[in-house]
Design an enzyme around this catalytic site. Sequence first.
Site, PDB file in Angstrom:
ATOM      1  N   HIS A  85      59.293  42.269  22.229  1.00 16.14           N
ATOM      2  CA  HIS A  85      60.556  41.887  22.869  1.00 16.14           C
ATOM      3  C   HIS A  85      60.424  40.562  23.599  1.00 16.14           C
ATOM      4  O   HIS A  85      59.321  40.145  23.979  1.00 16.14           O
ATOM      5  CB  HIS A  85      61.003  42.966  23.880  1.00 16.14           C
ATOM      6  CG  HIS A  85      61.576  44.189  23.243  1.00 16.14           C
ATOM      7  ND1 HIS A  85      62.810  44.207  22.648  1.00 16.14           N
ATOM      8  CD2 HIS A  85      61.069  45.435  23.100  1.00 16.14           C
ATOM      9  CE1 HIS A  85      63.054  45.417  22.174  1.00 16.14           C
ATOM     10  NE2 HIS A  85      62.002  46.178  22.427  1.00 16.14           N
ATOM     11  N   HIS A 136      62.568  50.554  25.462  1.00 18.07           N
ATOM     12  CA  HIS A 136      61.443  50.932  26.324  1.00 18.07           C
ATOM     13  C   HIS A 136      61.787  50.644  27.782  1.00 18.07           C
ATOM     14  O   HIS A 136      61.539  51.475  28.670  1.00 18.07           O
ATOM     15  CB  HIS A 136      60.179  50.153  25.938  1.00 18.07           C
ATOM     16  CG  HIS A 136      59.343  50.820  24.892  1.00 18.07           C
ATOM     17  ND1 HIS A 136      59.742  50.900  23.575  1.00 18.07           N
ATOM     18  CD2 HIS A 136      58.122  51.423  24.961  1.00 18.07           C
ATOM     19  CE1 HIS A 136      58.802  51.532  22.877  1.00 18.07           C
ATOM     20  NE2 HIS A 136      57.821  51.865  23.688  1.00 18.07           N
TER      21      HIS A 136
END
Length: 337
Positions: free
Chosen positions: A154, A107
């Site tokens: 993350h 991302h």
Amino acid sequence: MNLSILSKQKIQSKIKVRKYVVHNYLLYYLFRFAAALGQEVFYITFLPFTLWNIDSYIARRLIIVWCIVMYVGQASKDLLKWPRPSSPPVVKLETRVEAEYGMPSTHAIAATAISFTFLLAAMERYQFPFVLGFVAALCLSTLVSLSRLYTGMHTVLDVICGALIALLFIALTFPLWDAVDHLILTNPIFPVLVVVAGFLLSYNYPKLDHYSTTRADTTVILGVGAGTCVGVWIINLIGLTYMPSGVLPLPLPPLSYPLLFKQLLRFILGVTLLVLTRYIAKTLSLKALGSWYKVSTQDVLVRQRLEIEVPYKFVTYTSIGLVATSVVPWIYYLVKL
């Protein structure tokens, strides 16, 4: 009595337990929206819109850079095999990519690459305040990166490494963008090489120790890139590549209701054609593969097999890239749109 207790336990295990409580809905929806900017729904809307309604010059650079850095990021995950943050202590708000590894954050890679590639490519074509564009690119990439921390998918290190990979790639390749673009538009062999290389990279993707969506997503991305290279070569061959008149960089065109309405029509028509292309290409490729291997491609587990998943996804999304960059602009030209 024992059977009654067991049945109750089974029922309770099937009930979805809410594992978190939202206290700040503004941050919740902001970061969920930002996380969506790194997903397929954003790519299939923003990239075609840029191609059809802004400038194909910018779109070509966006797609090529996005494809390469995303392949690097996706393959790195399955080579490094660093796990995502453990839950608890974090709460994971996404389930589709939970089986993927964490390092680096794709991302962050995608958001950084798209934001700053758009800025650098647009800078060569149009007049606008560079500082304003830089702030917009920085804010977008930062927002998407922070969303990966908020959603629990993350670590800070994953996000930082993802952004650095994208920035390093842009810095190293920026001087070559014009030369590569010229090859794609004019060299008949280059698009063929891209298609072959894209399929081989997808088929020889790092071996998975458990099934995750990384190989499928990578095949989709490489398929779009391959189809784009073929499509822009075809559209350039028939003389429909957009070439602005005037001295570059050009002033930004004024917005008007007729222009916005025209862009909306173009977008709706284009997306409709892409949806049809996806359905036809996916259906035909799965039927062909099912007949070849004598298996039922209705079975989800069968579609996850390497020899089925990679060919059907690569063919489907190569077709989408090809249609988006050649057939759709050609139809716009025919209907004077």
